[in-house]
Design a protein around this motif. Structure first.
Motif, PDB file in Angstrom:
ATOM      1  N   LYS A  43      12.101  70.357  -6.676  1.00 13.50           N
ATOM      2  CA  LYS A  43      13.851  70.083  -6.611  1.00 13.50           C
ATOM      3  C   LYS A  43      14.155  70.828  -8.350  1.00 13.50           C
ATOM      4  O   LYS A  43      13.203  70.442  -8.800  1.00 13.50           O
ATOM      5  N   ASP A  68      25.142  61.608   1.250  1.00 12.43           N
ATOM      6  CA  ASP A  68      24.889  61.946   1.821  1.00 12.43           C
ATOM      7  C   ASP A  68      25.160  62.960   2.990  1.00 12.43           C
ATOM      8  O   ASP A  68      24.440  62.790   3.841  1.00 12.43           O
ATOM      9  N   ASN A  70      25.533  65.911   4.095  1.00  6.43           N
ATOM     10  CA  ASN A  70      24.594  67.194   4.771  1.00  6.43           C
ATOM     11  C   ASN A  70      24.536  68.643   4.186  1.00  6.43           C
ATOM     12  O   ASN A  70      24.649  68.745   6.254  1.00  6.43           O
ATOM     13  N   ASP A  71      24.663  69.161   3.870  1.00  3.02           N
ATOM     14  CA  ASP A  71      25.547  70.606   3.895  1.00  3.02           C
ATOM     15  C   ASP A  71      24.899  71.857   3.487  1.00  3.02           C
ATOM     16  O   ASP A  71      24.232  71.341   2.388  1.00  3.02           O
ATOM     17  N   ASP A  72      23.609  72.496   3.877  1.00  2.28           N
ATOM     18  CA  ASP A  72      23.281  73.682   2.994  1.00  2.28           C
ATOM     19  C   ASP A  72      24.055  74.462   2.432  1.00  2.28           C
ATOM     20  O   ASP A  72      22.754  75.094   1.342  1.00  2.28           O
ATOM     21  N   TRP A  76      23.908  69.673  -3.437  1.00  5.87           N
ATOM     22  CA  TRP A  76      24.711  68.308  -3.037  1.00  5.87           C
ATOM     23  C   TRP A  76      23.421  67.012  -4.286  1.00  5.87           C
ATOM     24  O   TRP A  76      22.663  67.196  -3.931  1.00  5.87           O
ATOM     25  N   THR A  78      20.748  64.432  -3.833  1.00  7.94           N
ATOM     26  CA  THR A  78      20.116  63.916  -3.075  1.00  7.94           C
ATOM     27  C   THR A  78      19.627  62.408  -3.925  1.00  7.94           C
ATOM     28  O   THR A  78      19.453  61.512  -2.510  1.00  7.94           O
ATOM     29  N   ASP A  93      18.556  70.408  -4.078  1.00  4.22           N
ATOM     30  CA  ASP A  93      18.118  71.442  -4.043  1.00  4.22           C
ATOM     31  C   ASP A  93      18.048  72.643  -4.815  1.00  4.22           C
ATOM     32  O   ASP A  93      18.575  72.037  -6.013  1.00  4.22           O
TER      33      ASP A  93
END
Length: 447
Positions: A43, A68, A70-72, A76, A78, A93
């Motif tokens: 990460k 939370d 969650n969008d690629d 974001w 985490t 990421d």
């Protein structure tokens, strides 16, 4: 490169996961970014400078992690990570190497295409639209927070720790060049939010497509020292669009700023109109700024209307649904518009025009009247143009979906096209693309 954290430093996330620092990736205005090992794989860890590690910033990060989201398209936060002496950061990421920063684009150090740039603009608009739809304002949309793949147009949004719930006045206001005029001036009651984001987004789109800032014309060249006072005048007190139809005093200099004159000249009139609206009326009235849905529809139509020059092969943007085009921006040859597919969606009825070229494709989003997200990747492929293996110059439409299409020829006869089969394209052909995994259907006509 040395930083605040040494290699092999052990930390722990708020969920109890062990975080081991393995190297430094870079540094910015608020902190440093490290590559770290976690039980879930590698990460990135953003670690704040002491001056930026404020209680307010900690609260923002913890709130973003708790959402939370969650969008690629977003790197974001985490997980929240805390160290000694009130130091903290967050996990996200790692940005893949194929994503490049916009400064390299503006310096012409990247090879890309109009299709990739239009795709990047479309994906960027929809990314921020997704954020805004959840009641979150980004507040610092700028060239420094977007990375894109110059081959595909895929985007990644970084530095998401500046995003806050709409109406929250904490944190930063943005980067001066991208800030809405009312924020630059410090108008009473003006706060960073989705309305100011719309201005910043339009500036970013203009720079992506025109390789120039929309407010930097002759007035900027006349400034001898571009200090803070000069920037406030240029972006806030006296902002003037370089292509303002009623005031040419800030028009681009034909020698020093020739690039934007050339890129603007070849942009579709539909995009020119939205930019003009946003940087004239929208400079004065935040409520009149171009919405994400307007940008989305115009950018998709422009992307589906890109034409390859028959003489030099370069890609050219054309005005959607028009029957004629101008000259190639590269070689000056007259552009020849190819045949088009006209796709009609179910109610509420919408019409899509897709100009045919050797790599033309129909994707799932083409079959939906109001798609929440456009995706030009292989995973959403419904149909694609293919050339006959034994008859060069003869093309057909291959069924790449998992359902049978029904077709009607110009003479009224019917046919079925199973998955994997190809139907020759002839004028007057009408196809009904089945529902399948996309959950939608559409009617395609060859013209």
């Amino acid at each position: 490169m040395t930083g605040m954290l040494d290699n092999d430093t052990l930390l722990a996330s708020d969920s109890g996961e062990e975080v081991r620092v393995t190297g430094m990736l870079g540094a910015g205005g608020q902190g440093e970014v490290y590559r770290v090992q976690t039980p879930g794989g590698d990460k990135a860890l953003k670690w704040y400078y002491p001056a930026c590690a404020t209680p307010e910033q900690r609260a923002i990060v913890q709130q973003l992690v708790a959402r939370d989201f969650n969008d690629d398209r977003f790197l974001w936060p985490t997980a929240y990570v805390e160290g000694a002496n009130s130091a903290f950061g967050y996990l996200m990421d790692v940005r893949p190497d194929r994503f490049k920063g916009l400064p390299a684009l503006f310096k012409r150090q990247l090879r890309t295409t109009p299709r990739a740039l239009l795709t990047a603009c479309l994906y960027t608009v929809e990314a921020y639209q997704a954020l805004h739809s959840r009641g979150i304002a980004y507040r610092d949309i700028s060239w420094g927070n977007i990375f894109f793949d110059p081959d595909t147009g895929d985007v990644r949004v970084c530095d998401n720790d500046n995003a806050v719930v709409e109406g929250d006045s904490s944190g930063i206001s943005g980067t001066m060049e991208f800030m809405a005029p009312e924020l630059v001036r410090g108008d009473s009651g003006a706060t960073p939010g989705t309305q100011s984001d719309l201005h910043s987004l339009s500036v970013l789109l203009f720079m992506l497509l025109m390789n120039h800032h929309p407010l930097k014309g002759r007035k900027e060249l006349a400034i001898h020292c571009l200090d803070e006072a000069a920037e406030q005048r240029l972006y806030g007190k006296e902002p003037l669009f370089v292509f303002d139809p009623d005031d040419v005093t800030n028009a681009p200099d034909p020698v020093e700023q020739s690039t934007v004159l050339a890129t603007w000249a070849v942009a579709p009139a539909s995009l020119q109109g939205l930019f003009t609206k946003n940087f004239t009326t929208g400079l004065r009235d935040p409520a009149a700024r171009v919405r994400e849905s307007e940008w989305r529809d115009a950018l998709r139509a422009a992307l589906d209307s890109v034409v390859d020059c028959a003489h030099c092969g370069r890609q050219n943007m054309t005005e959607p649904a028009q029957s004629t085009a101008g000259a190639c921006w590269s070689c000056g040859s007259a552009l020849i518009l190819p045949p088009r597919l006209v796709l009609t969606t179910p109610p509420p009825r919408a019409e899509r025009h897709i100009l045919l070229h050797r790599t033309s494709r129909v994707h799932a989003h083409h079959l939906v009247p109001e798609p929440t997200r456009h995706d030009y990747s292989d995973t959403t492929l419904v149909a694609e143009l293919t050339e006959h293996p034994k008859k060069p110059g003869r093309f057909g439409l291959a069924n790449r979906s998992d359902t049978v299409w029904t077709g009607t020829r110009s003479d009224g006869t019917a046919q079925e096209i199973a998955p994997g089969q190809t139907v020759p394209l002839r004028s007057g052909l009408e196809l009904v693309l089945g529902e399948g995994t996309s959950g939608a259907r559409g009617v395609v006509r060859a013209k």
